[in-house]
Motif scaffolding. Structure first.
Motif, mmCIF file in Angstrom:
data_model
loop_
_atom_site.group_PDB
_atom_site.id
_atom_site.type_symbol
_atom_site.label_atom_id
_atom_site.label_comp_id
_atom_site.label_asym_id
_atom_site.label_seq_id
_atom_site.Cartn_x
_atom_site.Cartn_y
_atom_site.Cartn_z
ATOM 1 N N ILE A 55 0.841 -1.098 0.036
ATOM 2 C CA ILE A 55 0.077 -0.207 0.041
ATOM 3 C C ILE A 55 0.861 1.385 -0.016
ATOM 4 O O ILE A 55 0.630 1.930 -0.755
ATOM 5 N N SER A 56 2.110 1.154 0.877
ATOM 6 C CA SER A 56 2.716 2.284 0.866
ATOM 7 C C SER A 56 3.446 2.594 -0.494
ATOM 8 O O SER A 56 3.640 3.965 -0.793
ATOM 9 N N LEU A 57 3.757 1.693 -1.226
ATOM 10 C CA LEU A 57 4.651 2.027 -2.542
ATOM 11 C C LEU A 57 3.486 2.507 -3.459
ATOM 12 O O LEU A 57 3.769 3.427 -4.359
ATOM 13 N N LYS A 58 2.197 1.995 -3.330
ATOM 14 C CA LYS A 58 1.067 2.642 -4.178
ATOM 15 C C LYS A 58 0.624 3.993 -3.721
ATOM 16 O O LYS A 58 0.531 4.819 -4.771
ATOM 17 N N GLU A 59 0.909 4.547 -2.628
ATOM 18 C CA GLU A 59 0.674 5.819 -2.156
ATOM 19 C C GLU A 59 1.787 6.663 -2.641
ATOM 20 O O GLU A 59 1.651 7.729 -2.827
ATOM 21 N N LYS A 60 3.005 6.067 -2.438
ATOM 22 C CA LYS A 60 3.997 7.082 -2.985
ATOM 23 C C LYS A 60 3.999 7.244 -4.429
ATOM 24 O O LYS A 60 4.369 8.348 -4.889
ATOM 25 N N GLU A 61 3.533 6.421 -5.290
ATOM 26 C CA GLU A 61 3.220 6.554 -6.646
ATOM 27 C C GLU A 61 2.000 7.341 -7.101
ATOM 28 O O GLU A 61 2.330 8.236 -7.750
ATOM 29 N N ILE A 62 1.149 7.508 -6.085
ATOM 30 C CA ILE A 62 0.118 8.431 -6.227
ATOM 31 C C ILE A 62 0.628 9.722 -6.032
ATOM 32 O O ILE A 62 0.318 10.723 -6.577
ATOM 33 N N GLU A 63 1.440 9.939 -5.076
ATOM 34 C CA GLU A 63 2.264 11.190 -4.649
ATOM 35 C C GLU A 63 2.806 11.779 -5.552
ATOM 36 O O GLU A 63 2.792 13.056 -5.901
ATOM 37 N N LYS A 64 3.724 11.124 -6.332
ATOM 38 C CA LYS A 64 4.319 11.466 -7.293
ATOM 39 C C LYS A 64 3.640 11.995 -8.391
ATOM 40 O O LYS A 64 3.980 12.763 -9.269
ATOM 41 N N LEU A 65 2.641 11.195 -8.738
ATOM 42 C CA LEU A 65 1.612 11.570 -9.942
ATOM 43 C C LEU A 65 0.897 13.042 -9.510
ATOM 44 O O LEU A 65 0.936 13.892 -10.493
ATOM 45 N N LYS A 66 0.388 13.151 -8.459
ATOM 46 C CA LYS A 66 -0.117 14.599 -8.018
ATOM 47 C C LYS A 66 0.932 15.406 -7.964
ATOM 48 O O LYS A 66 0.583 16.586 -8.322
ATOM 49 N N GLU A 67 2.272 15.261 -7.645
ATOM 50 C CA GLU A 67 3.463 16.411 -7.784
ATOM 51 C C GLU A 67 3.629 16.656 -8.889
ATOM 52 O O GLU A 67 3.572 17.674 -9.491
ATOM 53 N N TYR A 68 3.736 15.718 -10.065
ATOM 54 C CA TYR A 68 3.842 15.833 -11.322
ATOM 55 C C TYR A 68 2.628 16.782 -12.124
ATOM 56 O O TYR A 68 2.793 17.686 -12.707
ATOM 57 N N LYS A 69 1.583 16.340 -11.673
ATOM 58 C CA LYS A 69 0.156 17.011 -12.087
ATOM 59 C C LYS A 69 0.239 18.601 -11.754
ATOM 60 O O LYS A 69 -0.020 19.605 -12.615
ATOM 61 N N ALA A 70 0.766 18.982 -10.292
ATOM 62 C CA ALA A 70 0.822 20.075 -9.875
ATOM 63 C C ALA A 70 2.116 20.844 -10.674
ATOM 64 O O ALA A 70 1.722 22.058 -11.020
ATOM 65 N N SER A 71 3.006 20.384 -10.807
ATOM 66 C CA SER A 71 4.226 21.061 -11.664
ATOM 67 C C SER A 71 3.537 21.378 -13.103
ATOM 68 O O SER A 71 4.075 22.333 -13.350
ATOM 69 N N LEU A 72 2.982 20.372 -13.572
ATOM 70 C CA LEU A 72 2.599 20.692 -15.253
ATOM 71 C C LEU A 72 1.757 21.718 -14.987
ATOM 72 O O LEU A 72 1.899 22.807 -15.948
ATOM 73 N N ILE A 73 0.768 21.779 -14.390
ATOM 74 C CA ILE A 73 -0.391 22.941 -14.301
ATOM 75 C C ILE A 73 0.484 24.277 -13.976
ATOM 76 O O ILE A 73 0.494 25.356 -14.472
ATOM 77 N N ASN A 74 1.573 24.213 -12.896
ATOM 78 C CA ASN A 74 2.072 25.670 -12.502
ATOM 79 C C ASN A 74 2.885 26.158 -13.791
ATOM 80 O O ASN A 74 3.071 27.156 -14.200
ATOM 81 N N SER A 75 3.630 25.046 -14.547
ATOM 82 C CA SER A 75 4.843 25.120 -15.493
ATOM 83 C C SER A 75 3.684 25.887 -16.827
ATOM 84 O O SER A 75 4.315 26.915 -17.372
ATOM 85 N N VAL A 76 2.573 25.310 -17.073
ATOM 86 C CA VAL A 76 1.922 25.916 -18.225
ATOM 87 C C VAL A 76 1.129 27.188 -17.819
ATOM 88 O O VAL A 76 1.020 28.061 -18.769
ATOM 89 N N VAL A 77 0.428 27.327 -16.711
ATOM 90 C CA VAL A 77 -0.381 28.536 -16.696
ATOM 91 C C VAL A 77 0.598 29.731 -16.094
ATOM 92 O O VAL A 77 -0.004 31.071 -16.122
ATOM 93 N N THR A 78 1.765 29.498 -15.720
ATOM 94 C CA THR A 78 2.835 30.710 -15.492
ATOM 95 C C THR A 78 3.523 30.870 -16.753
ATOM 96 O O THR A 78 4.489 31.901 -16.699
ATOM 97 N N GLY A 79 3.355 30.250 -17.703
ATOM 98 C CA GLY A 79 4.057 30.517 -19.014
ATOM 99 C C GLY A 79 5.520 30.128 -19.217
ATOM 100 O O GLY A 79 6.240 30.608 -19.989
ATOM 101 N N LYS A 80 6.013 29.217 -18.298
ATOM 102 C CA LYS A 80 7.243 28.518 -18.216
ATOM 103 C C LYS A 80 7.297 27.722 -19.453
ATOM 104 O O LYS A 80 8.605 27.369 -19.872
ATOM 105 N N VAL A 81 6.328 27.131 -19.967
ATOM 106 C CA VAL A 81 6.277 26.232 -21.273
ATOM 107 C C VAL A 81 5.242 26.649 -22.029
ATOM 108 O O VAL A 81 3.995 27.106 -21.433
ATOM 109 N N ARG A 82 5.191 26.223 -23.235
ATOM 110 C CA ARG A 82 4.228 26.566 -24.081
ATOM 111 C C ARG A 82 3.577 25.288 -24.628
ATOM 112 O O ARG A 82 4.218 24.037 -24.859
ATOM 113 N N VAL A 83 2.316 25.055 -24.872
ATOM 114 C CA VAL A 83 1.500 23.583 -25.116
ATOM 115 C C VAL A 83 1.470 23.789 -26.701
ATOM 116 O O VAL A 83 0.859 22.875 -27.218
ATOM 117 N N SER A 84 1.484 24.654 -27.462
ATOM 118 C CA SER A 84 1.353 24.503 -28.884
ATOM 119 C C SER A 84 2.640 25.305 -29.889
ATOM 120 O O SER A 84 3.389 25.923 -29.363
#
Length: 434
Positions: free
Chosen positions: A405-434
């Protein structure tokens, strides 16, 4: 982990905001008074025509009024109207509130404590939602707080600047994030289902071990207790009161906690921090307060005396420390004799035993139980040597499942961190989507 390759913009300019840094040259900083307009329409006597909405970590949801949970006012006259596409902001207790922004997908009503905003037509609502979701996740609006309750006044909110790309680009960003975050959420959902299956397997394993033992060849008999079912022929069924006594903690509360002193346990510690066993106290009170409090001993079984739902009531753990420790109010203490405490803890945390504890509880908003009720619960009792073997077997199995369970929870946490990082990078203009 999915990888998404994104390019940078060709030209950047200084945003004038330290945390944000540079933004694409084509983006504009606009005060919110040019983006949002305030709505305040009370539902009055027509509240029965509206669905009740709530702002949660999962967004804006409809409340189930047929099976209500939690507190509700006697009437909803002061609640305010929400239309699909409206923003719901919580502009008070911002630092402590888990989610302070929501974009409603429903028509409905919500408490007047929230602030309802409607974006102007020449802005993409979904882009704005991702922008403010990103700010909320990192509490970037902290400079706007005033007062002890960390409130953002409407004047401060309307003077706050949102960084806006051209409308066509807003829509591209919104579509991109909708697609990518949906895929990330799907991956999280799969892993959460795997965790749920592991937890279900854990419950099945515990129930079978503590009601039928670990010898599959043993002859069984009817226990006479519905939730227990069949038990080995040489086992007994006993009422808790027949081999122990109950008492109640007390003599101090959260207000009496100190940085050091005598070890202490509150019912919330049992409820949130432990599954089966406590090896040491997690709080402290002064020596003077401890003299007026209820002590617990190594081997005592501790129950939570209250909870938010009937299913939560009476969670129990074994206290396995030699350290002097006292129990707070709403901790029920069971001092037993003649049996293995760890085995008893596993038995009393099965789904069947939870049902029995809930059956003897009472209350609506906060559910309570008492030693006088718990004492009447019947549980299966094998010989002591067998109890010890079952406890060891279950303990080993639980450790393996807990690791998975702990391994799965860590995988979920990494996915959540990645999601937050992706949103931050895109809505602050650090990266371009097109």
């Amino acid at each position: 982990m999915m990888e998404i390759k994104l390019a940078k913009y060709n030209v950047y300019k200084d945003s004038g905001v330290k945390w944000l840094g540079k933004i694409p040259e084509s983006w504009e900083a606009l005060s919110n008074k040019f983006i949002f307009k305030l709505k305040k329409i009370q539902v009055g006597k027509k509240s029965s025509d509206y669905d009740l909405l709530s702002l949660t970590l999962n967004g804006v949801i409809k409340r189930d009024m047929e099976n209500p949970q939690g507190k509700f006012p006697a009437e909803f006259d002061t609640y305010q109207e929400v239309k699909k596409g409206d923003f719901i902001f919580c502009l008070f207790d911002v630092e402590e509130t888990p989610r302070t922004v929501g974009l409603s997908s429903f028509d409905g009503m919500i408490t007047g404590a929230y602030t309802i905003m409607q974006p102007q037509d020449d802005f993409d609502r979904i882009f704005l939602y991702y922008f403010y979701l990103n700010l909320d996740s990192t509490k970037r609006m902290k400079p706007l707080y005033t007062g002890l309750r960390n409130t953002i006044s409407k004047e401060n909110f309307f003077s706050f600047k949102t960084f806006i790309p051209p409308l066509e680009e807003q829509t591209e960003i919104a579509k991109f994030l909708d697609d990518k975050t949906a895929k990330i959420d799907h991956a999280i959902s799969i892993k959460q289902k795997q965790i749920d299956l592991l937890k279900e397997r854990r419950q099945i394993l515990i129930h079978k071990a503590v009601t039928q033992g670990i010898n599959s060849n043993v002859k069984l008999k009817d226990s006479g207790v519905e939730w227990i079912g069949e038990i080995p022929e040489h086992w007994e069924v006993k009422r808790l009161a027949s081999f122990g006594k109950f008492s109640k903690g007390g003599g101090f509360s959260k207000a009496d906690l100190t940085e050091d002193g005598v070890s202490a346990i509150l019912y919330g510690d049992i409820y949130t921090k432990y599954d089966i066993e406590i090896t040491k106290g997690v709080r402290f009170i002064s020596n003077e307060t401890a003299k007026k409090s209820i002590s617990i001993k190594k081997g005592d079984i501790l129950f939570t005396g209250s909870g938010e739902t009937m299913e939560d009531i009476g969670k129990c753990v074994v206290f396995s420390s030699d350290e002097k420790t006292v129990a707070g109010g709403d901790v029920i203490i069971f001092e037993q004799f003649g049996n293995n405490n760890l085995f008893l803890s596993y038995v009393l945390n099965t789904e069947g035993a939870k049902y029995e504890k809930a059956r003897y509880s009472k209350g609506e908003i906060i559910v309570h139980t008492y030693g006088s009720k718990l004492r009447n619960i019947y549980i299966p009792i094998p010989p002591l040597v067998e109890q010890e073997k079952i406890a060891e077997y279950v303990d080993n199995a639980m450790n393996k499942i807990a690791t998975a369970i702990s391994l799965k929870e860590k995988e979920i946490e990494k996915l959540k961190e990645y999601k937050a990082s992706l949103i931050n990078s895109v809505v602050t203009g650090k990266v371009r989507v097109s």
